[in-house]
Motif scaffolding. Sequence first.
Motif, mmCIF file in Angstrom:
data_model
loop_
_atom_site.group_PDB
_atom_site.id
_atom_site.type_symbol
_atom_site.label_atom_id
_atom_site.label_comp_id
_atom_site.label_asym_id
_atom_site.label_seq_id
_atom_site.Cartn_x
_atom_site.Cartn_y
_atom_site.Cartn_z
ATOM 1 N N ARG A 1 0.906 -1.195 0.040
ATOM 2 C CA ARG A 1 -0.012 0.036 0.158
ATOM 3 C C ARG A 1 0.836 1.286 -0.078
ATOM 4 O O ARG A 1 0.581 2.156 -0.743
ATOM 5 C CB ARG A 1 -0.957 -0.092 1.197
ATOM 6 C CG ARG A 1 -1.937 -0.936 1.175
ATOM 7 C CD ARG A 1 -3.003 -0.783 2.325
ATOM 8 N NE ARG A 1 -3.948 -1.914 2.141
ATOM 9 C CZ ARG A 1 -4.322 -2.611 3.364
ATOM 10 N NH1 ARG A 1 -3.961 -2.180 4.622
ATOM 11 N NH2 ARG A 1 -5.068 -3.659 3.269
ATOM 12 N N THR A 2 1.864 1.149 0.893
ATOM 13 C CA THR A 2 2.723 2.332 0.906
ATOM 14 C C THR A 2 3.696 2.682 -0.487
ATOM 15 O O THR A 2 3.830 3.684 -0.927
ATOM 16 C CB THR A 2 3.629 2.377 2.008
ATOM 17 O OG1 THR A 2 4.622 1.184 1.919
ATOM 18 C CG2 THR A 2 3.011 2.294 3.369
ATOM 19 N N VAL B 1 14.471 12.187 0.602
ATOM 20 C CA VAL B 1 14.492 10.971 -0.472
ATOM 21 C C VAL B 1 13.360 11.482 -1.395
ATOM 22 O O VAL B 1 12.232 11.898 -0.801
ATOM 23 C CB VAL B 1 14.510 9.612 -0.244
ATOM 24 C CG1 VAL B 1 15.824 9.259 0.735
ATOM 25 C CG2 VAL B 1 13.336 9.191 0.678
ATOM 26 N N SER B 2 13.429 11.202 -2.617
ATOM 27 C CA SER B 2 12.551 11.412 -3.514
ATOM 28 C C SER B 2 11.451 10.320 -3.386
ATOM 29 O O SER B 2 11.506 9.392 -2.690
ATOM 30 C CB SER B 2 12.864 11.417 -4.959
ATOM 31 O OG SER B 2 13.137 10.174 -5.305
ATOM 32 N N GLU B 3 10.004 10.605 -4.007
ATOM 33 C CA GLU B 3 8.789 9.733 -3.770
ATOM 34 C C GLU B 3 9.259 8.226 -4.507
ATOM 35 O O GLU B 3 9.263 7.438 -3.859
ATOM 36 C CB GLU B 3 7.764 10.371 -4.696
ATOM 37 C CG GLU B 3 6.645 9.386 -4.524
ATOM 38 C CD GLU B 3 5.479 10.244 -5.410
ATOM 39 O OE1 GLU B 3 4.903 9.331 -6.151
ATOM 40 O OE2 GLU B 3 5.079 11.337 -5.051
ATOM 41 N N ARG C 1 10.076 4.784 -2.375
ATOM 42 C CA ARG C 1 9.355 3.438 -2.852
ATOM 43 C C ARG C 1 10.326 2.307 -2.977
ATOM 44 O O ARG C 1 9.963 1.058 -2.837
ATOM 45 C CB ARG C 1 8.585 3.593 -4.025
ATOM 46 C CG ARG C 1 7.206 4.517 -3.885
ATOM 47 C CD ARG C 1 6.680 4.670 -5.271
ATOM 48 N NE ARG C 1 5.316 5.394 -4.923
ATOM 49 C CZ ARG C 1 4.513 5.761 -6.009
ATOM 50 N NH1 ARG C 1 4.676 5.446 -7.405
ATOM 51 N NH2 ARG C 1 3.365 6.328 -5.774
ATOM 52 N N GLN C 2 11.429 2.692 -3.582
ATOM 53 C CA GLN C 2 12.566 1.622 -3.863
ATOM 54 C C GLN C 2 13.148 1.158 -2.565
ATOM 55 O O GLN C 2 13.485 -0.040 -2.279
ATOM 56 C CB GLN C 2 13.613 2.549 -4.752
ATOM 57 C CG GLN C 2 13.139 2.670 -6.070
ATOM 58 C CD GLN C 2 14.453 3.493 -6.872
ATOM 59 O OE1 GLN C 2 15.124 4.065 -6.375
ATOM 60 N NE2 GLN C 2 14.191 3.128 -8.193
ATOM 61 N N MET C 3 13.295 2.055 -1.827
ATOM 62 C CA MET C 3 13.790 1.802 -0.338
ATOM 63 C C MET C 3 12.850 0.779 0.397
ATOM 64 O O MET C 3 13.378 -0.206 1.119
ATOM 65 C CB MET C 3 14.092 3.112 0.446
ATOM 66 C CG MET C 3 14.992 3.748 0.112
ATOM 67 S SD MET C 3 16.773 3.120 0.038
ATOM 68 C CE MET C 3 17.681 4.259 -0.699
ATOM 69 N N ILE C 4 11.533 1.192 0.330
ATOM 70 C CA ILE C 4 10.352 0.220 0.811
ATOM 71 C C ILE C 4 10.391 -1.357 0.153
ATOM 72 O O ILE C 4 10.467 -1.996 0.975
ATOM 73 C CB ILE C 4 9.159 0.859 0.915
ATOM 74 C CG1 ILE C 4 9.063 2.279 1.751
ATOM 75 C CG2 ILE C 4 8.134 -0.059 1.140
ATOM 76 C CD1 ILE C 4 7.814 3.078 1.586
ATOM 77 N N TYR D 1 20.128 1.911 0.685
ATOM 78 C CA TYR D 1 19.074 1.454 1.760
ATOM 79 C C TYR D 1 19.770 1.117 3.008
ATOM 80 O O TYR D 1 19.389 1.308 4.104
ATOM 81 C CB TYR D 1 18.040 0.407 1.194
ATOM 82 C CG TYR D 1 17.370 -0.457 2.481
ATOM 83 C CD1 TYR D 1 16.487 0.138 2.867
ATOM 84 C CD2 TYR D 1 17.855 -1.738 2.830
ATOM 85 C CE1 TYR D 1 15.761 -0.621 4.090
ATOM 86 C CE2 TYR D 1 17.382 -2.311 3.676
ATOM 87 C CZ TYR D 1 16.252 -1.530 4.360
ATOM 88 O OH TYR D 1 15.785 -2.395 5.418
ATOM 89 N N TRP D 2 20.750 0.253 2.996
ATOM 90 C CA TRP D 2 21.495 -0.333 4.138
ATOM 91 C C TRP D 2 22.186 0.688 4.839
ATOM 92 O O TRP D 2 22.231 0.726 6.102
ATOM 93 C CB TRP D 2 22.382 -1.584 3.816
ATOM 94 C CG TRP D 2 23.183 -2.305 4.940
ATOM 95 C CD1 TRP D 2 23.960 -2.230 5.440
ATOM 96 C CD2 TRP D 2 22.035 -3.187 5.455
ATOM 97 N NE1 TRP D 2 23.979 -3.053 6.541
ATOM 98 C CE2 TRP D 2 22.823 -3.812 6.460
ATOM 99 C CE3 TRP D 2 20.658 -3.732 5.496
ATOM 100 C CZ2 TRP D 2 22.309 -4.688 7.490
ATOM 101 C CZ3 TRP D 2 20.245 -4.819 6.357
ATOM 102 C CH2 TRP D 2 21.099 -5.360 7.263
#
Length: 186
Positions: A71-72, A88-90, A94-97, A136-137
Amino acid sequence: MPIRNSAARSIGSAVVARLARMRSSFSGGTRRRSQDEFLAELLRQLARVAEGIHHANLIQEYRITMEQMDRTIDDPSLADARSTLDGVSEAKRRQMIFANRQYASLLLAYRIGTFGWMELLGHLRVFCRNSLFIEYWDRTREHRRSLPVDSLERRVGEAVDVIMEELADDPDEWWVVGPVEEPPRP
């Protein structure tokens, strides 16, 4: 002679009676051993059922978390509520999530026994070559510091840190698994 037969019969009856008592005491022991073995097997089966329930609960919790992550990813306004990463950009959020989602999938697979420690490290070693996962890490380093020292996630995180260091030292040897010991199973 009839006395003799009578005496033999009484001696024979006494022997038969004694043998019967001995047999019953041995069969009682056998029965007790059989009951103990039955109870031990029952306890082993109960432990397997408890482990199965624990794995089912982990999978259910994972499913709920993944639905929230999906959902996020789909709704940027929810991503702002879920993510703690600033600046961070939108699209990057999303990529990090999604990177977190992939990492969580590997942890779950290890937790429920889909694969062992060395296979987990192999998957992580490949994942650690991805530039987005590396970012991300790095961005979530502080998050991992708050984990309990003895938690599986903390120990896996430390293993990923070692993999990252090894890859930074020699990126061409990415497939070589270093001496990261398996943590005890929870």
